[in-house]
Design an enzyme around this catalytic site. Structure first.
Site, PDB file in Angstrom:
ATOM      1  NE  ARG A 232      46.687  41.164  45.064  1.00 29.44           N
ATOM      2  CZ  ARG A 232      47.340  40.908  43.926  1.00 29.44           C
ATOM      3  NH1 ARG A 232      48.262  39.974  43.882  1.00 29.44           N
ATOM      4  NH2 ARG A 232      47.095  41.603  42.840  1.00 29.44           N
ATOM      5  CD  GLU A 261      53.679  41.853  48.439  1.00 34.92           C
ATOM      6  OE1 GLU A 261      53.848  42.542  47.418  1.00 34.92           O
ATOM      7  OE2 GLU A 261      52.998  40.827  48.434  1.00 34.92           O
ATOM      8  CG  HIS A 280      53.955  40.396  44.404  1.00 40.49           C
ATOM      9  ND1 HIS A 280      52.982  41.106  45.068  1.00 40.49           N
ATOM     10  CD2 HIS A 280      53.340  39.830  43.330  1.00 40.49           C
ATOM     11  CE1 HIS A 280      51.823  40.980  44.409  1.00 40.49           C
ATOM     12  NE2 HIS A 280      52.031  40.213  43.344  1.00 40.49           N
TER      13      HIS A 280
HETATM   14  N1  LIG Z   1      51.888  36.376  42.660  1.00 44.50           N
HETATM   15  C1  LIG Z   1      51.576  37.093  41.605  1.00 44.50           C
HETATM   16  O1  LIG Z   1      52.438  37.735  40.978  1.00 44.50           O
HETATM   17  C2  LIG Z   1      50.166  37.119  41.108  1.00 44.50           C
HETATM   18  C3  LIG Z   1      49.940  37.362  39.743  1.00 44.50           C
HETATM   19  C4  LIG Z   1      48.641  37.310  39.262  1.00 44.50           C
HETATM   20  C5  LIG Z   1      47.570  37.053  40.120  1.00 44.50           C
HETATM   21  N2  LIG Z   1      47.819  36.868  41.443  1.00 44.50           N
HETATM   22  C6  LIG Z   1      46.700  36.596  42.370  1.00 44.50           C
HETATM   23  O2  LIG Z   1      46.266  35.255  42.174  1.00 44.50           O
HETATM   24  C7  LIG Z   1      44.932  35.136  42.678  1.00 44.50           C
HETATM   25  C8  LIG Z   1      44.081  34.256  41.763  1.00 44.50           C
HETATM   26  O3  LIG Z   1      44.022  34.793  40.461  1.00 44.50           O
HETATM   27  P1  LIG Z   1      43.078  34.129  39.340  1.00 44.50           P
HETATM   28  O4  LIG Z   1      43.475  34.731  38.038  1.00 44.50           O
HETATM   29  O5  LIG Z   1      43.057  32.647  39.474  1.00 44.50           O
HETATM   30  O6  LIG Z   1      41.660  34.732  39.781  1.00 44.50           O
HETATM   31  P2  LIG Z   1      40.214  34.161  39.409  1.00 44.50           P
HETATM   32  O7  LIG Z   1      39.265  35.287  39.663  1.00 44.50           O
HETATM   33  O8  LIG Z   1      40.222  33.510  38.064  1.00 44.50           O
HETATM   34  O9  LIG Z   1      39.971  33.028  40.503  1.00 44.50           O
HETATM   35  C9  LIG Z   1      39.766  33.277  41.856  1.00 44.50           C
HETATM   36  C10 LIG Z   1      38.873  32.172  42.399  1.00 44.50           C
HETATM   37  O10 LIG Z   1      38.774  32.349  43.821  1.00 44.50           O
HETATM   38  C11 LIG Z   1      37.451  31.971  44.184  1.00 44.50           C
HETATM   39  N3  LIG Z   1      37.082  32.498  45.496  1.00 44.50           N
HETATM   40  C12 LIG Z   1      36.668  33.762  45.811  1.00 44.50           C
HETATM   41  N4  LIG Z   1      36.411  33.832  47.130  1.00 44.50           N
HETATM   42  C13 LIG Z   1      36.687  32.608  47.648  1.00 44.50           C
HETATM   43  C14 LIG Z   1      36.610  32.066  48.960  1.00 44.50           C
HETATM   44  N5  LIG Z   1      36.189  32.814  50.009  1.00 44.50           N
HETATM   45  N6  LIG Z   1      36.974  30.778  49.150  1.00 44.50           N
HETATM   46  C15 LIG Z   1      37.389  30.007  48.097  1.00 44.50           C
HETATM   47  N7  LIG Z   1      37.447  30.464  46.830  1.00 44.50           N
HETATM   48  C16 LIG Z   1      37.109  31.755  46.615  1.00 44.50           C
HETATM   49  C17 LIG Z   1      36.585  32.514  43.059  1.00 44.50           C
HETATM   50  O11 LIG Z   1      35.318  31.872  43.023  1.00 44.50           O
HETATM   51  C18 LIG Z   1      37.436  32.216  41.830  1.00 44.50           C
HETATM   52  O12 LIG Z   1      37.099  30.981  41.259  1.00 44.50           O
HETATM   53  C19 LIG Z   1      44.424  36.578  42.851  1.00 44.50           C
HETATM   54  O13 LIG Z   1      44.527  36.906  44.231  1.00 44.50           O
HETATM   55  C20 LIG Z   1      45.438  37.405  42.097  1.00 44.50           C
HETATM   56  O14 LIG Z   1      45.515  38.714  42.603  1.00 44.50           O
HETATM   57  C21 LIG Z   1      49.087  36.882  41.951  1.00 44.50           C
END
Ligand SMILES: NC(=O)c1ccc[n+]([C@@H]2O[C@H](COP(=O)([O-])OP(=O)(O)OC[C@H]3O[C@@H](n4cnc5c(N)ncnc54)[C@H](O)[C@@H]3O)[C@@H](O)[C@H]2O)c1
Length: 323
Positions: A232, A261, A280
């Site tokens: 994000r 964005e 994105h």
């Molecule tokens: N670029 C894109 O098009 C795109 C697409 C999908 C998802 N995303 C983003 O990717 C990110 C990760 O997605 P995911 O499916 O792996 O999510 P997920 O919920 O499976 O994993 C997120 C992890 O972050 C950890 N976390 C939370 N707070 C934290 C902190 N302060 N310090 C360290 N770790 C922390 C959680 O414990 C969890 O294990 C999200 O922000 C999602 O919105 C981006």
């Protein structure tokens, strides 16, 4: 019935129509994503499909008053939706948490490799007429150190890929209870980033993670790492990252997501040869997008038929009320 689509990034909404029109639904695209426009547009909606529009408490309340049954988010992150307000109003929020894990992990590696191998700056130089090995700028990947911030679904998929390149991975995620990952565990952010050659971000956007990479955390990094963000935009203070890239404290910056964005046209990261910005698109493949549209629309269909949701964000709204 009316399904309000607040915004989307797709070529068309034919998939959603094919699922929802047989139920007697009309899909209506909101005229804009300002709060007032959404409050107005949601006034007679039975369901909402939401991409990046901010669904604030007033929008949620107007939706609940209209008898809206579900806010279906197109995607994994739901930081643009006031889930607390939705839960207070008894309004179900759903998401699609696992449609693009491979795509985002692949994108993170593509960005990392393009900078670590010097592909991006070298290709730009060739375009300008040069033809020279970029001496002193490319190091061996085997044994290099990648720090992951966040080791959820996408972080784990990145670990798998990094290991195929013999990159050592250290991960910081204080919310993982049992550490079974094939990565060293860092107890603090500082421990993760201090000796990292690459840093890749995979946390949700929360109050805790906003600007997790800023001037202060960059000051902890000793090896001028390449920074990759496919999670994000607001996780990274882009001005601090640009300043650190300019004076060599970061070796490269690759962002698929940005604080605003699209980012301002004159932002220095749009032009630096060791910066890559992509629009994105980490989630995107033809297959992932088709799955996303279908599954988000199916959540709406289930809610309108009175069936339980597939992937609720706030399942507590479904619990039978205590009398
Ligand atoms: N670029 C894109 O098009 C795109 C697409 C999908 C998802 N995303 C983003 O990717 C990110 C990760 O997605 P995911 O499916 O792996 O999510 P997920 O919920 O499976 O994993 C997120 C992890 O972050 C950890 N976390 C939370 N707070 C934290 C902190 N302060 N310090 C360290 N770790 C922390 C959680 O414990 C969890 O294990 C999200 O922000 C999602 O919105 C981006």
């Amino acid at each position: 019935m009316k399904v309000l689509v607040t915004d989307h990034v797709f070529e068309d909404l034919e998939r959603e129509r094919s699922i929802l029109e047989p139920l007697g639904c009309e899909l209506v695209l909101a005229p804009g994503t300002e709060e007032a426009q959404l409050v107005d547009a949601v006034g007679d909606a039975d369901a909402m499909l939401v991409c990046y529009a901010k669904i604030t408490a007033p929008v949620v309340e107007a939706a609940a008053q209209a008898g809206c049954r579900v806010i279906s988010r197109y995607g994994i992150g739901y930081d643009n939706i006031d889930v607390r307000a939705a839960t207070t109003s008894g309004l179900l929020v759903t998401y699609v948490p696992d449609y693009c894990i491979d795509e985002v992990a692949d994108h993170a590696l593509a960005l990392l490799l393009a900078l670590a191998r010097g592909v991006h700056p070298a290709a730009l130089a060739v375009r300008e007429g040069e033809w020279a090995v970029p001496h002193g700028t490319v190091h061996r990947l085997r044994g290099a150190r990648l720090a992951l911030i966040g080791a959820g679904a996408i972080g784990r998929a990145v670990i798998e890929r990094a290991r195929a390149f013999a990159i050592d991975v250290v991960a910081f995620d204080p919310y993982v209870d049992e550490w079974t990952l094939e990565a060293e565990r860092a107890e603090t952010l500082a421990n993760a980033v201090a000796e990292a050659d690459f840093i890749s971000l995979h946390t949700p956007l929360t109050d805790e993670t906003r600007h997790i990479i800023d001037a202060e955390s960059i000051a902890l990094m000793r090896r001028a790492p390449v920074l990759v963000n496919t999670a994000r935009g607001p996780l990274v203070d882009m001005d601090a990252a640009a300043a650190a890239l300019a004076d060599g404290r970061l070796g490269g910056v690759a962002l698929d997501v940005t604080e605003v964005e699209p980012p301002p046209p004159d932002h220095p990261l749009r032009r630096h040869s060791r910066a890559i910005l992509t629009p994105h698109m980490g989630f995107y493949s033809v297959e992932a997008q088709a799955e996303l549209q279908r599954r988000a629309a199916e959540e709406v269909a289930r809610a309108l038929r009175g069936e339980p949701p597939g992937r609720p964000v706030n399942p507590e709204v479904l619990a039978p009320k205590a009398s």
